[in-house]
Each structure stands twice: as structure tokens, then as C-alpha cells.
Design a protein around this motif. Structure first.
Motif: not given
Length: 148
Positions: A87-89, A111-112
Motif C-alpha cells: 500500500n502507499s503507506q 490502496d482500498d
């Protein structure tokens, strides 16, 4: 250390949004796309979800070596089904560890449940080198007694 979202934002406009294909598209279409865009892998998306990835490695091993025809073969027959995503984090270090441990060259960013980007090993190596340069500069400033 930067996170994936920051890396994706650093990409130039033409490489920021990943090119994708559907599982029913023909392999020849993917090969043409990869050649036209000078990319080594394409995520396979169905109903907005990543269901696979097709790389040059998949093409060579599952098409060329077996003498199959690119024109009549659907992507679903050669794509890698078990796709590892991030994910982007997540951090650059986390991504590097995943790519090293799993021997991957491309890592979809989801993401999501939606594909938001694609990282290559080159993207991560470039950032790791930049981070090392920043650290060296800070250490040199410290040694010289400069504040930063």
C-alpha cells in the motif's frame, strides 16, 4: 526513509499512472504495450481489482520457450496469479525487503482495493541511493560541526 506515496509522486507524469490490461486481452497486445511504453511488466485488472501481473519474464518462460502463439493466447494463461502488493503507506525499506525476498522486479501499489501505482526495483534502488547521499551529507555536516 520515504514511503511509497512519496515515490509515486516523484514519478514523471507518463509513468505515474500504471498501464493495465484485462485477463481476456491477447498476449500480443501486452507485448506491444510494453514495447511502446518501454516497461517490463503490466498489472492485470478485472473489475477494478488486480488479479495478476504479466512481465517480460512470464512472456519468455510461458510463451517463447513453449512455442505458443502470442496472437491467440489470452493474458490469463501466462500472467502471474499470486500477486504481491503493497500500500502507499509502506516504506521503501519494506518494499525492498519484499522484492528481494520474493525475487520480484515489479510491485503493484494498492490502496482500498484499487491499483494506484506500480513500483519497479529501479524506483526503489534510485531512492535508496538518494537516501544514502542525504545521510552522507548530514554526517559530513556533523563532522564539520555545522548545524542542519
Amino acid at each position: 526513509m520515504k514511503i511509497v506515496a512519496e515515490l509515486l509522486n516523484l514519478k514523471d507524469e507518463q509513468h505515474r499512472a500504471p498501464h493495465t490490461v484485462g485477463p481476456d486481452q491477447r498476449v500480443i497486445e501486452v507485448i506491444i504495450l510494453m514495447a511502446d511504453k518501454n516497461i517490463g511488466a503490466v498489472p492485470v485488472v478485472k473489475d477494478g481489482k488486480v488479479v495478476g501481473i504479466v512481465s517480460e519474464r512470464d512472456y519468455v518462460r510461458k510463451m517463447e520457450l513453449k512455442g505458443r502463439a502470442s496472437v491467440g493466447t489470452p493474458v490469463s494463461e501466462i500472467m502471474t496469479h499470486d500477486v504481491r502488493t503493497v500500500n502507499s503507506q509502506q516504506t521503501v525499506d519494506q518494499c525492498m525487503n519484499i522484492m528481494t525476498d520474493c525475487r520480484l522486479r515489479h510491485l503493484p501499489v494498492v490502496d482500498d482495493g484499487c491499483l494506484v501505482g506500480l513500483l519497479s526495483i529501479g524506483d526503489l534502488v534510485k531512492e535508496a541511493i538518494a537516501e544514502q547521499k542525504r545521510l552522507i551529507e548530514k554526517l559530513q555536516q556533523y563532522i564539520r560541526g555545522e548545524t542542519y
